[in-house]
Design an enzyme around this catalytic site. Structure first.
Site, PDB file in Angstrom:
ATOM      1  N   ASP A 114       0.869  -1.161   0.000  1.00 31.60           N
ATOM      2  CA  ASP A 114       0.000   0.000   0.000  1.00 31.60           C
ATOM      3  C   ASP A 114       0.919   1.228   0.000  1.00 31.60           C
ATOM      4  O   ASP A 114       2.138   1.103   0.144  1.00 31.60           O
ATOM      5  CB  ASP A 114      -0.892  -0.057   1.244  1.00 31.60           C
ATOM      6  CG  ASP A 114      -1.754   1.170   1.406  1.00 31.60           C
ATOM      7  OD1 ASP A 114      -2.308   1.645   0.402  1.00 31.60           O
ATOM      8  OD2 ASP A 114      -1.873   1.668   2.544  1.00 31.60           O
TER       9      ASP A 114
ATOM     10  N   ASP B 204      -0.270   5.055   1.205  1.00 29.08           N
ATOM     11  CA  ASP B 204      -0.570   5.949   2.326  1.00 29.08           C
ATOM     12  C   ASP B 204      -0.514   5.209   3.661  1.00 29.08           C
ATOM     13  O   ASP B 204      -1.101   4.130   3.811  1.00 29.08           O
ATOM     14  CB  ASP B 204      -1.961   6.561   2.162  1.00 29.08           C
ATOM     15  CG  ASP B 204      -2.049   7.492   0.964  1.00 29.08           C
ATOM     16  OD1 ASP B 204      -1.043   8.134   0.636  1.00 29.08           O
ATOM     17  OD2 ASP B 204      -3.142   7.573   0.355  1.00 29.08           O
TER      18      ASP B 204
END
Length: 274
Positions: free
Chosen positions: A30, A32
């Protein structure tokens, strides 16, 4: 050509020579709150007085989703003369989660991993951050909502895809689907992944984690939403689906690594995968 040679050529033509399979591992990140220690979308709100965000825009997320909401935010920034250098400089200076750059380099350079990013941020933010931190050459592919500045200087964003198959994911991004399709594509190109690790923090990371097999490792950030869901699954509890008032039981096949920085993930891999 003699008849015999023609027959031999015809016979050999029926058999394709198999290319040697490339055996590797895959690390899926991922972005963020995983690679960077912030949310790149909400970070841009620092560039404007929030009182300038109209009330109808604040309601847009529930009605049309996060991507539509962020397009509205980018339009407000544009209308208030916030230009591309302002936005880019802010994104470039978001700090990484401690040790994440080192982890990515180790996986790519020394541990036989392909590294990809699947994120509900956008391609522009991710690419400029990777370039700023000299990581673009370590990432095989980025899957995110396409975004670019138009000729007038407005940042325009689109949904990565539109899906209604996965009830655990938003309509614009099913990370599990993207991960599985990538693995299939790589297999067709003669790359097989012996082990897949997934590194994330949020609710939308639970779908790809549930698709990992027994060799996989779910690397879940401590004190974040994904860990709450993982613990519920491990305790035999149901978790909410995106449809209101619907719950479902799931099972987790992979190992789980709980982390607070990239060094902890690297230590886990080195100590548990000998």
């Amino acid at each position: 050509m003699s008849r015999l040679l023609k027959l031999v050529a015809l016979f050999l033509g029926r058999f394709k020579v198999d290319k040697k399979m490339n055996m590797k591992n895959l690390a899926v990140f991922d972005f963020d709150h995983t690679i960077i220690d912030d949310n790149s979308d909400t970070a841009v709100l620092q560039l404007i007085n929030r009182t300038k965000i109209p009330n109808e825009l604040k309601k847009l997320y529930k009605a049309d989703g996060w991507t539509a909401y962020m397009q509205g935010i980018f339009k407000v920034l544009y209308e208030n003369n916030i230009q591309q250098p302002d936005i880019d400089n802010l994104i470039k200076n978001i700090p990484e989660v401690q040790g994440m750059s080192n982890l990515i380099r180790e996986l790519h350079d020394n541990m036989n991993y392909d590294v990809i990013i699947i994120s509900d941020s956008n391609t522009h933010f991710i690419q400029i951050w990777l370039e700023m931190n000299n990581l673009q050459g370590k990432i095989l592919k980025v899957f995110s909502n396409p975004a670019q500045f138009d000729d007038a200087g407005l940042l325009c964003i689109k949904m990565y895809h539109v899906q209604d198959v996965c009830a655990l994911s938003t309509k614009n991004l099913c990370k599990g689907m993207i991960m599985e399709n990538f693995v299939k594509e790589q297999h067709s190109n003669n790359t097989i992944y012996e082990r897949i690790i997934y590194i994330g923090d949020g609710e939308n990371d639970i779908c790809p984690i549930l698709r990992l097999n027994e060799k996989g490792i779910a690397c879940v950030r401590n004190k974040y939403r994904c860990l709450v869901l993982v613990n519920k699954i491990l305790n035999g509890e149901s978790i909410d689906k995106k449809e209101k008032d619907q719950k479902q039981d799931y099972s987790l096949k992979s190992q789980v690594c709980i982390w607070e920085n990239g060094y902890e993930i690297l230590n886990y891999l080195k100590n548990n995968l000998k």
